[in-house]
Write a protein that holds these residues in place. Structure first.
Motif, PDB file in Angstrom:
ATOM      1  N   GLY A  42       0.801  -1.219   0.000  1.00 32.83           N
ATOM      2  CA  GLY A  42       0.000   0.000   0.000  1.00 32.83           C
ATOM      3  C   GLY A  42       0.833   1.268   0.000  1.00 32.83           C
ATOM      4  O   GLY A  42       2.017   1.274   0.368  1.00 32.83           O
ATOM      5  N   GLY A  43       0.191   2.348  -0.391  1.00 31.63           N
ATOM      6  CA  GLY A  43       0.887   3.616  -0.534  1.00 31.63           C
ATOM      7  C   GLY A  43       1.463   4.171   0.756  1.00 31.63           C
ATOM      8  O   GLY A  43       2.541   4.770   0.740  1.00 31.63           O
ATOM      9  N   LEU A  44       0.783   3.995   1.891  1.00 30.76           N
ATOM     10  CA  LEU A  44       1.294   4.561   3.143  1.00 30.76           C
ATOM     11  C   LEU A  44       2.669   4.014   3.492  1.00 30.76           C
ATOM     12  O   LEU A  44       3.558   4.760   3.916  1.00 30.76           O
ATOM     13  CB  LEU A  44       0.310   4.285   4.286  1.00 30.76           C
ATOM     14  CG  LEU A  44      -0.925   5.175   4.352  1.00 30.76           C
ATOM     15  CD1 LEU A  44      -1.857   4.710   5.470  1.00 30.76           C
ATOM     16  CD2 LEU A  44      -0.538   6.634   4.570  1.00 30.76           C
ATOM     17  N   VAL A  45       2.845   2.713   3.322  1.00 35.75           N
ATOM     18  CA  VAL A  45       4.144   2.105   3.631  1.00 35.75           C
ATOM     19  C   VAL A  45       5.203   2.562   2.623  1.00 35.75           C
ATOM     20  O   VAL A  45       6.330   2.919   2.998  1.00 35.75           O
ATOM     21  CB  VAL A  45       4.035   0.570   3.635  1.00 35.75           C
ATOM     22  CG1 VAL A  45       5.418  -0.074   3.733  1.00 35.75           C
ATOM     23  CG2 VAL A  45       3.166   0.113   4.800  1.00 35.75           C
ATOM     24  N   LEU A  46       4.855   2.564   1.342  1.00 35.16           N
ATOM     25  CA  LEU A  46       5.817   2.983   0.315  1.00 35.16           C
ATOM     26  C   LEU A  46       6.252   4.430   0.520  1.00 35.16           C
ATOM     27  O   LEU A  46       7.440   4.766   0.391  1.00 35.16           O
ATOM     28  CB  LEU A  46       5.203   2.818  -1.076  1.00 35.16           C
ATOM     29  CG  LEU A  46       4.964   1.390  -1.554  1.00 35.16           C
ATOM     30  CD1 LEU A  46       4.271   1.419  -2.914  1.00 35.16           C
ATOM     31  CD2 LEU A  46       6.261   0.608  -1.640  1.00 35.16           C
ATOM     32  N   LEU A  47       5.308   5.302   0.853  1.00 36.55           N
ATOM     33  CA  LEU A  47       5.640   6.718   1.039  1.00 36.55           C
ATOM     34  C   LEU A  47       6.482   6.930   2.296  1.00 36.55           C
ATOM     35  O   LEU A  47       7.398   7.759   2.301  1.00 36.55           O
ATOM     36  CB  LEU A  47       4.358   7.544   1.104  1.00 36.55           C
ATOM     37  CG  LEU A  47       3.577   7.624  -0.208  1.00 36.55           C
ATOM     38  CD1 LEU A  47       2.204   8.236   0.028  1.00 36.55           C
ATOM     39  CD2 LEU A  47       4.343   8.418  -1.257  1.00 36.55           C
ATOM     40  N   ALA A  48       6.169   6.198   3.356  1.00 34.97           N
ATOM     41  CA  ALA A  48       6.973   6.311   4.576  1.00 34.97           C
ATOM     42  C   ALA A  48       8.412   5.881   4.313  1.00 34.97           C
ATOM     43  O   ALA A  48       9.366   6.513   4.798  1.00 34.97           O
ATOM     44  CB  ALA A  48       6.351   5.473   5.693  1.00 34.97           C
ATOM     45  N   ARG A  49       8.593   4.834   3.535  1.00 36.70           N
ATOM     46  CA  ARG A  49       9.946   4.403   3.190  1.00 36.70           C
ATOM     47  C   ARG A  49      10.640   5.423   2.303  1.00 36.70           C
ATOM     48  O   ARG A  49      11.828   5.705   2.462  1.00 36.70           O
ATOM     49  CB  ARG A  49       9.901   3.043   2.487  1.00 36.70           C
ATOM     50  CG  ARG A  49       9.705   1.878   3.435  1.00 36.70           C
ATOM     51  CD  ARG A  49      10.082   0.569   2.803  1.00 36.70           C
ATOM     52  NE  ARG A  49      11.462   0.537   2.334  1.00 36.70           N
ATOM     53  CZ  ARG A  49      12.044  -0.536   1.818  1.00 36.70           C
ATOM     54  NH1 ARG A  49      11.345  -1.667   1.690  1.00 36.70           N
ATOM     55  NH2 ARG A  49      13.289  -0.510   1.403  1.00 36.70           N
ATOM     56  N   ALA A  50       9.886   5.972   1.349  1.00 38.79           N
ATOM     57  CA  ALA A  50      10.473   6.969   0.453  1.00 38.79           C
ATOM     58  C   ALA A  50      10.968   8.175   1.240  1.00 38.79           C
ATOM     59  O   ALA A  50      12.044   8.722   0.953  1.00 38.79           O
ATOM     60  CB  ALA A  50       9.444   7.401  -0.587  1.00 38.79           C
ATOM     61  N   THR A  51      10.197   8.596   2.231  1.00 34.88           N
ATOM     62  CA  THR A  51      10.596   9.738   3.064  1.00 34.88           C
ATOM     63  C   THR A  51      11.926   9.468   3.767  1.00 34.88           C
ATOM     64  O   THR A  51      12.777  10.353   3.873  1.00 34.88           O
ATOM     65  CB  THR A  51       9.504  10.037   4.107  1.00 34.88           C
ATOM     66  OG1 THR A  51       8.291  10.352   3.429  1.00 34.88           O
ATOM     67  CG2 THR A  51       9.892  11.205   4.989  1.00 34.88           C
ATOM     68  N   LYS A  52      12.106   8.252   4.222  1.00 31.56           N
ATOM     69  CA  LYS A  52      13.336   7.888   4.947  1.00 31.56           C
ATOM     70  C   LYS A  52      14.526   7.691   4.017  1.00 31.56           C
ATOM     71  O   LYS A  52      15.666   7.997   4.389  1.00 31.56           O
ATOM     72  CB  LYS A  52      13.113   6.591   5.733  1.00 31.56           C
ATOM     73  CG  LYS A  52      12.153   6.711   6.902  1.00 31.56           C
ATOM     74  CD  LYS A  52      12.014   5.361   7.605  1.00 31.56           C
ATOM     75  CE  LYS A  52      11.066   5.432   8.779  1.00 31.56           C
ATOM     76  NZ  LYS A  52      10.935   4.104   9.456  1.00 31.56           N
ATOM     77  N   GLU A  53      14.285   7.170   2.817  1.00 30.35           N
ATOM     78  CA  GLU A  53      15.372   6.653   2.000  1.00 30.35           C
ATOM     79  C   GLU A  53      15.773   7.510   0.801  1.00 30.35           C
ATOM     80  O   GLU A  53      16.862   7.341   0.259  1.00 30.35           O
ATOM     81  CB  GLU A  53      15.001   5.251   1.499  1.00 30.35           C
ATOM     82  CG  GLU A  53      14.783   4.264   2.648  1.00 30.35           C
ATOM     83  CD  GLU A  53      14.239   2.930   2.172  1.00 30.35           C
ATOM     84  OE1 GLU A  53      14.221   2.692   0.940  1.00 30.35           O
ATOM     85  OE2 GLU A  53      13.813   2.137   3.032  1.00 30.35           O
ATOM     86  N   LEU A  54      14.890   8.416   0.377  1.00 27.92           N
ATOM     87  CA  LEU A  54      15.169   9.175  -0.843  1.00 27.92           C
ATOM     88  C   LEU A  54      15.648  10.592  -0.548  1.00 27.92           C
ATOM     89  O   LEU A  54      15.228  11.206   0.424  1.00 27.92           O
ATOM     90  CB  LEU A  54      13.924   9.255  -1.721  1.00 27.92           C
ATOM     91  CG  LEU A  54      13.420   7.950  -2.333  1.00 27.92           C
ATOM     92  CD1 LEU A  54      12.128   8.203  -3.108  1.00 27.92           C
ATOM     93  CD2 LEU A  54      14.468   7.316  -3.232  1.00 27.92           C
ATOM     94  N   LYS A  55      16.492  11.086  -1.412  1.00 27.05           N
ATOM     95  CA  LYS A  55      16.934  12.480  -1.343  1.00 27.05           C
ATOM     96  C   LYS A  55      16.300  13.317  -2.451  1.00 27.05           C
ATOM     97  O   LYS A  55      16.337  14.538  -2.397  1.00 27.05           O
ATOM     98  CB  LYS A  55      18.463  12.553  -1.424  1.00 27.05           C
ATOM     99  CG  LYS A  55      19.168  11.904  -0.237  1.00 27.05           C
ATOM    100  CD  LYS A  55      20.684  12.043  -0.382  1.00 27.05           C
ATOM    101  CE  LYS A  55      21.410  11.505   0.845  1.00 27.05           C
ATOM    102  NZ  LYS A  55      21.150  10.049   1.048  1.00 27.05           N
ATOM    103  N   ILE A  56      15.749  12.666  -3.457  1.00 29.37           N
ATOM    104  CA  ILE A  56      15.104  13.382  -4.564  1.00 29.37           C
ATOM    105  C   ILE A  56      13.609  13.531  -4.276  1.00 29.37           C
ATOM    106  O   ILE A  56      13.046  12.792  -3.472  1.00 29.37           O
ATOM    107  CB  ILE A  56      15.318  12.651  -5.909  1.00 29.37           C
ATOM    108  CG1 ILE A  56      14.721  11.236  -5.850  1.00 29.37           C
ATOM    109  CG2 ILE A  56      16.790  12.621  -6.279  1.00 29.37           C
ATOM    110  CD1 ILE A  56      14.759  10.512  -7.186  1.00 29.37           C
TER     111      ILE A  56
END
Length: 210
Positions: A42-56
């Motif tokens: 689901g999107g909530l988990v993917l977005l939470a990971r993106a916030t932690k892991e991405l710089k772009i």
């Protein structure tokens, strides 16, 4: 200089695409229309990971069709795609009315057995595709090619016939309850998101000094 853009569903894709020089990522959760990947996350988990892991920068896509979802995506650090609700302001009346009358259970996955899952509106053609996939021995793409052709899908919008072919729709159809103009939609989103964010600020209480 043109910016590069990439649509990502699996978490494993996000950092590797960033390393390859992608400028912006669209993070598509399992709720999205079209291809959500094969991991069903689901999107909530993917977005939470993106916030932690991405710089772009990244864009939240899938499952967002009202102001609360928009505000939630902002809280997760994302820009927001509301493609479905924007798109439904521009379609023929029959398609708009079909979307408004639908619920979150009115989509279906096709191409599951072909490992190219796509979420589309649940209509006669999509159900026929799924039936072919589920028959003994399964189905090859050649067996469903005519049913899922892009030309046939475009006719859905040209003719205003929701059963003519397959067309992408996410479970956010269940959140769409009216048919505003594009201008009305954008004005409402802006106003309501500001109100929601303001209400959230009121949840924070200062610690009392004893």
């Amino acid at each position: 200089m043109a910016a590069s853009f990439y649509i990502s569903a699996p978490p494993s894709d996000t950092q590797s695409t960033e390393r390859h020089g992608v400028d912006v990522l669209s993070i598509d959760g399992f709720e999205c229309a079209g291809h959500p990947g094969e991991d069903d996350i689901g999107g909530l988990v993917l977005l939470a990971r993106a916030t932690k892991e991405l710089k772009i920068p990244f864009i939240a896509s899938g499952g967002i069709a009202d102001s609360r979802g928009f505000a939630a995506a902002l809280a997760l650090g994302a820009a927001v795609s509301v493609a479905l609700i924007y798109e439904h302001t521009t379609r023929l009346t029959n398609i708009k009315e079909k979307i408004v009358a639908s619920s979150e259970t009115d989509t279906i996955h096709i191409f599951r057995t072909l490992h190219n899952t796509a979420r589309v509106f649940k209509n006669k053609v999509a159900s026929e595709v799924v039936a072919l996939e589920r028959r003994p021995g399964g189905a090859k793409f050649e067996d469903v090619r005519d049913l899922v052709s892009g030309a046939r899908g475009r006719k859905v919008y040209e003719l205003g016939d929701p059963d003519y072919g397959v067309w992408s729709a996410g479970i956010a159809v269940g959140l769409i309850t009216d048919i505003p103009t594009c201008k009305e939609l954008l004005n409402r989103l802006e106003r309501e998101v500001e109100e929601i964010v303001g209400q959230m600020n009121g949840l924070i209480q200062s610690k009392s000094k004893l």
